[in-house]
Motif scaffolding. Structure first.
Motif, PDB file in Angstrom:
ATOM      1  N   GLU A  73       0.825  -1.207   0.000  1.00 55.45           N
ATOM      2  CA  GLU A  73       0.000   0.000   0.000  1.00 55.45           C
ATOM      3  C   GLU A  73       0.854   1.250   0.000  1.00 55.45           C
ATOM      4  OE1 GLU A  73      -3.029  -0.128   3.033  1.00 55.45           O
ATOM      5  OE2 GLU A  73      -3.529  -2.165   2.379  1.00 55.45           O
ATOM      6  N   ASN A  74       0.547   2.137  -0.912  1.00 54.97           N
ATOM      7  CA  ASN A  74       1.234   3.424  -1.030  1.00 54.97           C
ATOM      8  C   ASN A  74       2.754   3.266  -1.170  1.00 54.97           C
ATOM      9  OD1 ASN A  74      -1.311   4.561  -0.518  1.00 54.97           O
ATOM     10  ND2 ASN A  74      -0.905   4.487   1.707  1.00 54.97           N
ATOM     11  N   ILE A  75       3.177   2.333  -1.948  1.00 54.50           N
ATOM     12  CA  ILE A  75       4.636   2.229  -2.127  1.00 54.50           C
ATOM     13  C   ILE A  75       5.033   2.610  -3.554  1.00 54.50           C
ATOM     14  CG2 ILE A  75       5.019   0.497  -0.328  1.00 54.50           C
ATOM     15  CD1 ILE A  75       5.211  -1.598  -2.583  1.00 54.50           C
ATOM     16  N   GLY A  76       4.078   3.114  -4.294  1.00 53.84           N
ATOM     17  CA  GLY A  76       4.379   3.680  -5.607  1.00 53.84           C
ATOM     18  C   GLY A  76       5.094   2.715  -6.526  1.00 53.84           C
ATOM     19  N   ASN A  77       6.197   3.180  -7.095  1.00 61.51           N
ATOM     20  CA  ASN A  77       6.875   2.348  -8.104  1.00 61.51           C
ATOM     21  C   ASN A  77       7.719   1.237  -7.493  1.00 61.51           C
ATOM     22  OD1 ASN A  77       8.769   3.969  -7.040  1.00 61.51           O
ATOM     23  ND2 ASN A  77       9.298   5.049  -8.939  1.00 61.51           N
ATOM     24  N   LEU A  78       7.655   1.058  -6.174  1.00 63.07           N
ATOM     25  CA  LEU A  78       8.336  -0.092  -5.557  1.00 63.07           C
ATOM     26  C   LEU A  78       7.536  -1.371  -5.750  1.00 63.07           C
ATOM     27  CD1 LEU A  78       9.825   1.243  -2.232  1.00 63.07           C
ATOM     28  CD2 LEU A  78      11.011   0.588  -4.313  1.00 63.07           C
ATOM     29  N   GLN A  79       6.359  -1.242  -6.332  1.00 64.29           N
ATOM     30  CA  GLN A  79       5.480  -2.395  -6.549  1.00 64.29           C
ATOM     31  C   GLN A  79       6.217  -3.512  -7.310  1.00 64.29           C
ATOM     32  OE1 GLN A  79       2.848  -3.993  -5.175  1.00 64.29           O
ATOM     33  NE2 GLN A  79       1.833  -2.012  -5.183  1.00 64.29           N
ATOM     34  N   VAL A  80       7.027  -3.124  -8.282  1.00 65.07           N
ATOM     35  CA  VAL A  80       7.764  -4.114  -9.086  1.00 65.07           C
ATOM     36  C   VAL A  80       8.744  -4.873  -8.196  1.00 65.07           C
ATOM     37  CG1 VAL A  80       9.334  -4.421 -11.035  1.00 65.07           C
ATOM     38  CG2 VAL A  80       7.552  -2.671 -11.130  1.00 65.07           C
ATOM     39  N   LEU A  81       9.453  -4.108  -7.350  1.00 61.08           N
ATOM     40  CA  LEU A  81      10.409  -4.719  -6.437  1.00 61.08           C
ATOM     41  C   LEU A  81       9.694  -5.677  -5.494  1.00 61.08           C
ATOM     42  CD1 LEU A  81      13.374  -4.719  -5.467  1.00 61.08           C
ATOM     43  CD2 LEU A  81      12.753  -2.924  -3.849  1.00 61.08           C
ATOM     44  N   ARG A  82       8.491  -5.267  -5.041  1.00 60.53           N
ATOM     45  CA  ARG A  82       7.714  -6.099  -4.114  1.00 60.53           C
ATOM     46  C   ARG A  82       7.390  -7.445  -4.761  1.00 60.53           C
ATOM     47  NH1 ARG A  82       1.939  -6.397  -3.703  1.00 60.53           N
ATOM     48  NH2 ARG A  82       1.370  -7.518  -1.785  1.00 60.53           N
ATOM     49  N   TYR A  83       6.925  -7.401  -6.022  1.00 64.58           N
ATOM     50  CA  TYR A  83       6.607  -8.663  -6.694  1.00 64.58           C
ATOM     51  C   TYR A  83       7.871  -9.515  -6.850  1.00 64.58           C
ATOM     52  CZ  TYR A  83       1.863  -7.146  -7.716  1.00 64.58           C
ATOM     53  OH  TYR A  83       0.567  -6.756  -7.589  1.00 64.58           O
ATOM     54  N   GLY A  84       8.975  -8.817  -7.125  1.00 67.72           N
ATOM     55  CA  GLY A  84      10.246  -9.525  -7.266  1.00 67.72           C
ATOM     56  C   GLY A  84      10.607 -10.268  -5.996  1.00 67.72           C
ATOM     57  N   VAL A  85      10.479  -9.582  -4.865  1.00 67.39           N
ATOM     58  CA  VAL A  85      10.826 -10.195  -3.575  1.00 67.39           C
ATOM     59  C   VAL A  85       9.876 -11.350  -3.268  1.00 67.39           C
ATOM     60  CG1 VAL A  85      10.862  -9.790  -1.081  1.00 67.39           C
ATOM     61  CG2 VAL A  85      11.932  -8.149  -2.625  1.00 67.39           C
ATOM     62  N   LEU A  86       8.568 -11.127  -3.501  1.00 69.79           N
ATOM     63  CA  LEU A  86       7.574 -12.173  -3.199  1.00 69.79           C
ATOM     64  C   LEU A  86       7.788 -13.410  -4.067  1.00 69.79           C
ATOM     65  CD1 LEU A  86       4.301 -10.118  -2.640  1.00 69.79           C
ATOM     66  CD2 LEU A  86       5.896 -11.021  -0.962  1.00 69.79           C
ATOM     67  N   LEU A  87       8.382 -13.196  -5.237  1.00 73.27           N
ATOM     68  CA  LEU A  87       8.668 -14.328  -6.126  1.00 73.27           C
ATOM     69  C   LEU A  87       9.994 -14.987  -5.737  1.00 73.27           C
ATOM     70  CD1 LEU A  87       7.381 -15.553  -8.712  1.00 73.27           C
ATOM     71  CD2 LEU A  87       9.019 -14.196 -10.023  1.00 73.27           C
ATOM     72  N   LEU A  88      10.954 -14.146  -5.375  1.00 72.00           N
ATOM     73  CA  LEU A  88      12.316 -14.631  -5.114  1.00 72.00           C
ATOM     74  C   LEU A  88      12.379 -15.483  -3.845  1.00 72.00           C
ATOM     75  CD1 LEU A  88      15.231 -14.388  -6.208  1.00 72.00           C
ATOM     76  CD2 LEU A  88      15.577 -12.503  -4.606  1.00 72.00           C
ATOM     77  N   LEU A  89      11.710 -15.026  -2.791  1.00 70.82           N
ATOM     78  CA  LEU A  89      11.843 -15.726  -1.505  1.00 70.82           C
ATOM     79  C   LEU A  89      11.421 -17.191  -1.580  1.00 70.82           C
ATOM     80  CD1 LEU A  89      10.967 -12.978   1.129  1.00 70.82           C
ATOM     81  CD2 LEU A  89      13.178 -14.031   0.666  1.00 70.82           C
ATOM     82  N   PRO A  90      10.227 -17.509  -2.133  1.00 71.61           N
ATOM     83  CA  PRO A  90       9.868 -18.938  -2.239  1.00 71.61           C
ATOM     84  C   PRO A  90      10.861 -19.728  -3.089  1.00 71.61           C
ATOM     85  CG  PRO A  90       7.949 -17.575  -2.587  1.00 71.61           C
ATOM     86  CD  PRO A  90       9.119 -16.646  -2.582  1.00 71.61           C
ATOM     87  N   LEU A  91      11.400 -19.063  -4.138  1.00 72.53           N
ATOM     88  CA  LEU A  91      12.364 -19.781  -4.983  1.00 72.53           C
ATOM     89  C   LEU A  91      13.637 -20.090  -4.199  1.00 72.53           C
ATOM     90  CD1 LEU A  91      11.978 -17.989  -8.436  1.00 72.53           C
ATOM     91  CD2 LEU A  91      11.111 -20.222  -7.718  1.00 72.53           C
ATOM     92  N   ILE A  92      14.063 -19.144  -3.348  1.00 75.81           N
ATOM     93  CA  ILE A  92      15.249 -19.388  -2.512  1.00 75.81           C
ATOM     94  C   ILE A  92      14.988 -20.543  -1.547  1.00 75.81           C
ATOM     95  CG2 ILE A  92      16.647 -18.411  -0.641  1.00 75.81           C
ATOM     96  CD1 ILE A  92      16.490 -15.725  -2.083  1.00 75.81           C
ATOM     97  N   VAL A  93      13.776 -20.560  -0.970  1.00 75.08           N
ATOM     98  CA  VAL A  93      13.404 -21.654  -0.064  1.00 75.08           C
ATOM     99  C   VAL A  93      13.480 -22.993  -0.809  1.00 75.08           C
ATOM    100  CG1 VAL A  93      11.482 -22.669   1.237  1.00 75.08           C
ATOM    101  CG2 VAL A  93      11.993 -20.228   1.460  1.00 75.08           C
TER     102      VAL A  93
END
Lengths: 239, 275
Positions: A73-93
């Protein structure tokens, strides 16, 4: 300047750098195993989390940005980074899981003790041969005949017969071998050979002959003198 | 309490870097030439042919050799200085190819492979007794040019070498262009675990080698014989296990669980914020 999360990240970075690069350079130290570094970093992280959540205000300052980032919420153009992190973490696991379940391709690790403790009867013996130039010279002659094929004419462990042996023959000119040991220790190692080592010394791998079956004690003591003299080392003494 | 976008970014990027840092400190498996790896083949093992084409596709492990100086009668110089080893198995039999340079073919040229037997450690020099460790026997697979066959033997100390009553080892040598190729073949498992090394796929066991140059000197004496030989230290041998894909299944399951956890966590956080 900087968010409330900047300091913890820098702190963890510094701790990691110290453990990884500074500690191994302390004299007498060694590189830390990755698992130990991981444990220390986890302890540091837990310490930071405890510190950051001591008061209600510091807790909000610490968790607030993380929560906002996760919910997006209200993180503007960090949205892309957020999706990246949400995708990356499960892959690292998943990657970690794969690595921990896969059969290791590496042979078992070997932690061989290079200088294990000698049996009691070999501690504190002193060389019974008077240290005369003649005795040293004789010792060097015996060394040349019996020891130099492996330990080398230059006392560097690189004799012509040494190449196939694992562990390699000791390099006496290295300050971490005979310079760290007493004469009585060398007497034990030469007399009883590789097969005389305790289990932590992995006796089944050592090519060192059991010289007691071939050489009288007197020769062994002279060889010890010749070795120290030739390698320009002195036996360790108890101050 | 409001936080700027840059603050959040710092924290998140830092966090991701931190996770990557943790992963970077994980030890990486070292791949040195300290082990012979027998890959599993489907179909026929080249058990009778040291020159079979398939061998050229197998990566060799190379081991340095030393003259046997550990015990009298020793020698201070041996002909063979390096040994190249390849191996294959088919789930039932294992075949190990030794390859080394020898300037002349002689009837007494010989080679051997040594293993530990059972769980006890054995000294690499014929399993000779150790002062502080109770050692076990060694199993020796031996080949001599003029015998043209393999021999299955045991020893537990010098002077105790004995030929087994049951022979499970086959061996064949081929000499060309100054190079010996010697092939040893045996079932992975035998019915004599007290005497024969048992090879289970996927596990590392110890292996050592010996080579004799059977050339005669001008007085007619053999250059190398008995304890006068080129030897190696203990190294490792592994018959590779058949491919195992269970790691991928576990990884997929872990990824699914992690996604589920994230989903629930974010939903909870959103509910908390709107409450």
């Amino acid at each position: 300047m900087g968010g409330p999360l900047l300091k913890p990240v820098i702190l963890i970075g510094i701790v990691y750098a110290i453990l990884k690069f500074a500690v191994p350079n302390i004299p007498g130290s060694a590189p830390l195993p990755a698992s130990l570094i991981f444990l220390y970093l986890m302890l540091t992280t837990s310490g930071i989390v405890i510190f950051a959540t001591l008061s209600g205000e510091s807790k909000d300052a610490f968790w607030g940005p993380i929560q906002r980032f996760l919910t997006g919420e209200n993180i503007g153009n960090l949205q892309v980074l957020r999706y990246g992190v949400l995708l990356l973490l499960p892959l690292i696991v998943g990657w970690q899981t794969y690595n921990s379940t896969a059969i290791s391709a590496a042979p078992p690790a070997e932690n061989r003790t290079i200088h294990p403790a000698p049996p009691g009867e070999y501690t504190g013996l002193s060389n019974p041969i008077a240290k005369t130039p003649d005795a040293i010279q004789q010792g060097k002659g015996f060394y040349a005949a019996f020891c130099s094929p492996c330990h080398g004419g230059n006392f560097d462990g690189k004799g012509p017969a040494s190449r196939g042996f694992n562990p390699p023959p000791a390099n006496f000119s290295d300050p971490t071998t005979i310079a760290m040991l007493q004469e009585s220790y060398l007497f034990w190692r030469i007399k009883k050979g590789g097969v005389g080592l305790p289990i932590e010394g992995m006796p089944w791998k050592s090519a060192m002959p059991r010289w007691e079956v071939e050489l009288p004690d007197e020769w062994i003591w002279k060889i010890i003198m010749g070795e120290y003299d030739g390698a320009h080392q002195s036996p360790r003494t108890w101050e | 309490m409001k936080h700027g976008v840059s603050e959040i970014a710092t924290g998140v990027i830092g966090g991701v870097l931190l996770v990557m840092g943790f992963l970077a400190v994980e030890p990486v498996a070292a791949q040195e030439s300290i082990a012979v790896r027998a890959q599993m083949v489907k179909g026929l093992l080249p058990a009778d042919d040291p020159n079979a084409a398939v061998w050229s596709s197998v990566a060799p492990a190379t081991f340095p050799m030393s003259p046997q100086v550990h015990w009298p009668t020793r020698i201070l110089e041996a002909t063979v200085r390096d040994l190249s080893v390849r191996a294959l198995h088919d789930g039932t039999n294992v075949t190990i190819l030794l390859e080394y340079a020898d300037p002349s073919e002689d009837p007494d040229d010989a080679a051997a492979i040594e293993f530990m037997v059972g769980d006890k450690k054995a000294h690499f020099a014929h399993g000779q007794p150790m002062a502080q460790v109770e050692g076990g026997p060694v199993n020796i697979w031996y080949w001599k040019n003029k015998d043209a066959k393999g021999m299955d033997m045991n020893a537990k100390g010098f002077g105790t070498l004995s030929v087994q009553t049951h022979q499970d080892v086959k061996a064949k040598g081929a000499y060309a262009n100054g190079t010996w190729k010697v092939l040893f073949t045996r079932p992975l498992a035998t019915e004599h675990p007290e005497e024969d090394t048992q090879i289970k796929t996927g596990g590392f066991i110890n292996i050592a080698f010996a080579v004799w140059d059977g050339k005669k000197d001008i007085s007619g004496e053999l250059k190398e014989k008995g304890s006068q030989k080129a030897i190696s230290s203990w190294w490792y041998f592994r018959a590779e296990a058949p491919p195992d894909y269970s790691g991928y299944y576990y990884a997929a399951l872990a990824v699914g669980l992690a996604f589920g956890f994230q989903f629930i966590l974010i939903r909870k956080l959103k509910k908390g914020q709107s409450a």
